[in-house]
Scaffold this motif. Sequence first.
Motif, PDB file in Angstrom:
ATOM      1  N   TRP A  12     -10.982  54.746   1.332  1.00  0.00           N
ATOM      2  CA  TRP A  12     -11.918  53.650   1.051  1.00  0.00           C
ATOM      3  C   TRP A  12     -13.241  53.862   1.769  1.00  0.00           C
ATOM      4  O   TRP A  12     -14.302  53.500   1.250  1.00  0.00           O
ATOM      5  N   SER A  15     -14.997  56.150  -0.502  1.00  0.00           N
ATOM      6  CA  SER A  15     -15.393  55.413  -1.704  1.00  0.00           C
ATOM      7  C   SER A  15     -16.624  54.563  -1.435  1.00  0.00           C
ATOM      8  O   SER A  15     -17.577  54.539  -2.223  1.00  0.00           O
ATOM      9  N   ALA A  19     -20.214  54.789  -3.115  1.00  0.00           N
ATOM     10  CA  ALA A  19     -20.782  53.614  -3.786  1.00  0.00           C
ATOM     11  C   ALA A  19     -22.185  53.331  -3.261  1.00  0.00           C
ATOM     12  O   ALA A  19     -23.119  53.073  -4.037  1.00  0.00           O
TER      13      ALA A  19
ATOM     14  N   ALA B 294     -19.054  55.653 -12.185  1.00  0.00           N
ATOM     15  CA  ALA B 294     -18.505  54.709 -11.203  1.00  0.00           C
ATOM     16  C   ALA B 294     -17.081  54.320 -11.589  1.00  0.00           C
ATOM     17  O   ALA B 294     -16.190  54.266 -10.733  1.00  0.00           O
ATOM     18  N   VAL B 295     -16.871  54.084 -12.882  1.00  0.00           N
ATOM     19  CA  VAL B 295     -15.522  53.778 -13.361  1.00  0.00           C
ATOM     20  C   VAL B 295     -14.601  54.950 -13.064  1.00  0.00           C
ATOM     21  O   VAL B 295     -13.475  54.798 -12.580  1.00  0.00           O
ATOM     22  N   ALA B 297     -14.959  57.095 -10.693  1.00  0.00           N
ATOM     23  CA  ALA B 297     -14.705  57.117  -9.256  1.00  0.00           C
ATOM     24  C   ALA B 297     -13.651  56.076  -8.885  1.00  0.00           C
ATOM     25  O   ALA B 297     -12.707  56.360  -8.151  1.00  0.00           O
ATOM     26  N   TRP B 298     -13.861  54.907  -9.423  1.00  0.00           N
ATOM     27  CA  TRP B 298     -12.933  53.801  -9.111  1.00  0.00           C
ATOM     28  C   TRP B 298     -11.498  54.194  -9.465  1.00  0.00           C
ATOM     29  O   TRP B 298     -10.587  54.135  -8.637  1.00  0.00           O
ATOM     30  N   ARG B 299     -11.299  54.647 -10.704  1.00  0.00           N
ATOM     31  CA  ARG B 299      -9.937  54.999 -11.122  1.00  0.00           C
ATOM     32  C   ARG B 299      -9.424  56.188 -10.332  1.00  0.00           C
ATOM     33  O   ARG B 299      -8.265  56.231  -9.925  1.00  0.00           O
ATOM     34  N   PHE B 301     -10.175  57.195  -7.279  1.00  0.00           N
ATOM     35  CA  PHE B 301      -9.808  56.855  -5.916  1.00  0.00           C
ATOM     36  C   PHE B 301      -8.564  55.960  -5.897  1.00  0.00           C
ATOM     37  O   PHE B 301      -7.726  56.068  -4.998  1.00  0.00           O
ATOM     38  N   VAL B 302      -8.443  55.079  -6.893  1.00  0.00           N
ATOM     39  CA  VAL B 302      -7.249  54.240  -6.969  1.00  0.00           C
ATOM     40  C   VAL B 302      -6.017  55.107  -7.200  1.00  0.00           C
ATOM     41  O   VAL B 302      -4.973  54.923  -6.563  1.00  0.00           O
ATOM     42  N   THR B 320     -11.462  64.034  -7.851  1.00  0.00           N
ATOM     43  CA  THR B 320     -12.418  62.949  -8.122  1.00  0.00           C
ATOM     44  C   THR B 320     -13.729  63.222  -7.375  1.00  0.00           C
ATOM     45  O   THR B 320     -14.820  63.118  -7.942  1.00  0.00           O
TER      46      THR B 320
END
Lengths: 624, 380
Positions: A12, A15, A19, B294-295, B297-299, B301-302, B320
């Motif tokens: 995180w 991340s 971001a 960004a999507v 990245a989000w997926r 990292f999740v 990623t």
Amino acid sequence: MLETGKLHRRIWFISLSVAIAGVFVSAQYARVMVFDRGGAPAHSTTPYTVERGAILDRNGRILAIQTQLYTVSAWIPNVTEPQETASDLARILDDNEGRILDLLEGSRDFVYIQRRITPTRSEEIRASQHEGRLRGIQLEPDSGRTYPNGRLGSHVIGHVGTDNNGLDGVEYTYDSVLSPSEGRVRGETLYGNQLVLTIDLNIQQTTDRLARETLERENADSVMLLAMDAKNGEILSWSSVPDYDPNRFSDFNIEERRNRPIRMMYEPGSVFKVFSVATMLNTGAVSDGDMFETDGIYRPESWRNASPITDIANYGTMDLRRVMERSSNVGVAYASEGISEQELYRGLKRFGFGEATGVGLSGEQNGILYPPERWSYRSKPTVAMGQEIGVTALQIAAAATTFSNDGVLLQPSIVRRIVSPDGRVIEESERTAVREVLTPSVAAQMRDYMRTSTHDGGTGRRVRLNGIEIAAKTGTAEFFDPEIRAYSDEKFIGSTLAMFPSDDPEVIVYMVVENPQGDFIWGERVAAPVVREAAQFLIPYLGIEREGDRRIAAPEQVQIQSPGAVEIGGELPDFRGLPRRSILQLEAMDEISVEVHGSGWVKTQIPEPGTPIEEVSRVILELE
Amino acid sequence: MSHSFSAERVEVDRGYDRILLTAMMLLLGVGLAVLFSSSFFRSELLFADPFRFLTGQLLWVVVGCVVAALVSTISLERVQRFIPHALGISLVLMILTFVPGIGTSIHGARRWIFLFGRSFQPSELVKVVLVFYLAYLLARKHEIMDDPVNALLPPFLVLALFSTLIYLQNDFSTSVFVMLLGLVMFFVAGAPIRYFLGLLMTVGPLGLILLLSREHRVNRLLAYIEPAFDPAGSGYQILAAERALIAGGLWGQGIGMGTQKFGRLPEVHSDFIFAVVAEELGFVGVLAVIGLFAVFAWRGFVIAANAGDRFRSYLAFGLTTLILGQALLNIAVVGGAVPATGLPLPFFSSGGSAMLMTLIACGLLMNVSRHNPDGAGEYG
């Protein structure tokens, strides 16, 4: 689970960093694309395309036009064969192979090879690329400005910089007309207005040639030759050498680019007498029949030891006409005694001296005409003969319109008309009267003085042409050296002002030769014969009536074959059988007087052909 | 609780991550459209065939998708066994770029090998293989993270070796990128912070020396600081990109309507392709593409956070970061936010090797997202 927690925390953390970086980059894009779009780089570039309007001569011939040329550049990482590429490009572009190779090897990314190449060369590069050669070389469209006539009229037209904005001439003064900034629509090409000049390319070509020949013959520093429509002030030609080629203006120095007719200020000398004497006539200080007793020297007692005003000879007693014909300094000095300093100053001011003509070209000088408060006791006669003042060549030519318009001064114009891209005339220049300077009779009187100045014994005799009366005034001035603030003994300015036909002039021609270093320094020698040559071209070209011409054009005569030029070498040639048209130019000869009797073709010739030219002083030709 | 991988672990097929799949498809589609728009002029100019670049790229996309579909279903445990071989092959290919006749030098940059009539850029392969290798090794050494000599030094030396080889290919930015990517993986794998600080102090100055040792890098840096310094040279692309951005405005010129690509922007179809996105799709389009990443990245990292084991977690995270990092740097370069680098924009830039490896990385991500061992506590 504790271990997993650490993994999650670190993921995180990364991340979040990504971001934040993403938001930062997005903000950068928002700044450039949305909020800060008027930034400097956008200014010089082409989110909108504007096609700069063309510049045309009065007959619609193209003087300047927008072109879409290509610029050759290289993207170095794609250049696989620098050696071969350099040799190919050198051949196509007619460039130095070593230079290109240095460019290709001296850079790691992007480099310009040559800007704005000809379409033929772009085609050759494309053809080469189709064959798989010239890898890494690219052609970029580069909108440029082309001046198809090169040097012709360059000082009037001016030039544009690499980003297509006008830097001089009408390209500069009419920049917003040629390349409007209003109403730009993104994605659409906006077309600029066209500019139609008053210049006539044919006349320009002739006066350019004459000016250039004079520059070389007289070994002069500069030569100006202007031709103007005497009736409306339109400038027909604007020759000023040295000149430059606006296609590659950066190759020329500031002297060559200097627009002398409006930027060079000088003392006009005797030509100026037409304006000062006209002022005296107009104020009643002198009148036509006034007689002047001269003895070659003018030095009132109050001058004591000041240097006198002199003539080159003692002309004795003369009337005003003779004073003008002989261009007598002493005569003019006496004439000036009848006019007050204020009156002379105001009269000259009304001719437009001391202020720019407003012709619409940048950098125009005002000239110098000091008010009487700054005059010395010697100034009045000195100014009257064209010294202690500064003028531009255009001011003299413009002031001469007074004589051809019943005493009304006209504003000179260079742009005839502005035409919108769809062909609509937006603006049409009109004859612009500035003010009434002289009474019509004084204007006519002065024209007549100038007319007889071209007759035998007048200083303007070398302007004379058979069959037409020309009004002219010559002048020679010492060059005032601004560096030493004194007159130069070696540097002179010879000039001639002429208009014709003298009773109702249609054209004004004015020529200035700066620092002639040939056989003569005198305006009547260095400029007058050239003005006559210009007149010889202008008279038939503009359809001005001239006695003798009509015969040649008469229908019962045989077809006019293009008459060959008569050349005179060491011996007198055989003129027999030549048409009158061919021998007219013999009149231009300075050394030999030619008498022509009758019309048609030469029947007899005295002396005989073959006579050594040294022995000939006069040739009589009988025509039939 | 076993701390090694358990063979009797029950795997649950959760299906592909649909959001990630959609984002990837959209990126691929937009990327191809922009590539065509940006290259047809040049393609027409060079080959009299506006589709030349596009068809070339499409071939790689098809191959890449097939390979991606395959890797998304294979057993990652089985693949682990081949990691040393893959690493060896990568090393050999990297060395081959220096072999005359096989390696191709394009004006000083030896990045390509030429095999079977196609050029291939081994450094692209290295990126993925290194991520794979590091994920595998760091997961295995998890227990001994406090023992730097045994846990951290071997993978770091491998990382340094490849980074150096890439540097020797005269590809400074990729070399640094690979090094940073590896270090981020070390970080996520739990390497103590103090080592990073120590590394920063020793490697930082070295990197600076290497950076300034080549004139074109210094020029690029100068061009970044002051683009107008040399508008015909290094600053040219930056200025041209900025012009494209300004021309794009909020809504863009419309796809296919941009003009900067008509020769004004060199290499527009590769490293500066995002300038075409900006010019033709406007700030809205820029945001949309950044949003897709960004999507992604989000997926990504999740998936990494929820993967069944450390190896999968590190792998998903590394892949990623690999794609995202390049995208972010490339977009930042075009936007003038950082100095020019030679990193492509995944899914957009033309270049077969990069496209193939991007798609393989996507396939692997899919694989991780699908195969998730049931239950927590499997980290081990």
